[in-house]
Design a protein around this motif. Structure first.
Motif: not given
Length: 144
Positions: A107-111, A74-79, A122-128
């Motif tokens: 909020c707007l997702v800017t990244s 949902a975060v990526l879709d909103a961006l 290391a594990q795969l990560t997510f960030s926003a």
């Protein structure tokens, strides 16, 4: 004895959807712009200011990449859709509290980095990163 508490247990809703496995949630810091109102009548040759617009800035979240997580998607879709979305950050309760403190904001997702660097150790990560739009609401813990 200190009443400090650990940050373990913070939860974030993006719209109505929880974002899974976050390990870091940045703080919301509200700042005020200032206007210089110094004039020829100012005493002591010291500038005078008044406040103007407030800005709740941006905050970043980081965590583990969870491929099937509806919140991360949902975060990526909103961006991509340039959508302003309700965000709620709830902090853990302590002692006799019935509910932890919380921030609620739009909020707007800017990244968004849906899958971070892939390294063998290391594990795969997510960030926003989120830009707060309008006035956020802070609510202290309930039942304290």
């Amino acid at each position: 004895m200190s009443k400090a508490r650990a940050g373990l247990g913070v939860k974030m809703l993006f719209g109505e959807t929880p974002v899974a496995e976050l390990s870091s949630v940045g703080g919301i810091a509200v700042t005020a712009e200032t206007i210089d109102v110094s004039n020829h009548d100012t005493e002591g040759e010291t500038r005078e200011f008044i406040t103007s617009f407030k800005d709740a800035g941006e905050f970043t979240v980081e965590g583990n990449f969870v491929g099937g997580d509806a919140g991360q998607k949902a975060v990526l879709d909103a961006l991509w859709a340039s959508e302003i979305t309700d965000v709620t950050i709830t902090f853990p309760k302590s002692g006799t509290e019935t509910e932890g403190a919380k921030w609620a904001c739009k909020c707007l997702v800017t990244s968004c980095t849906p899958v971070g660097d892939a390294t063998i150790d290391a594990q795969l990560t997510f960030s926003a990163t989120f830009k707060v739009c309008g006035k956020p609401t802070f609510t202290g813990p309930a039942g304290a």
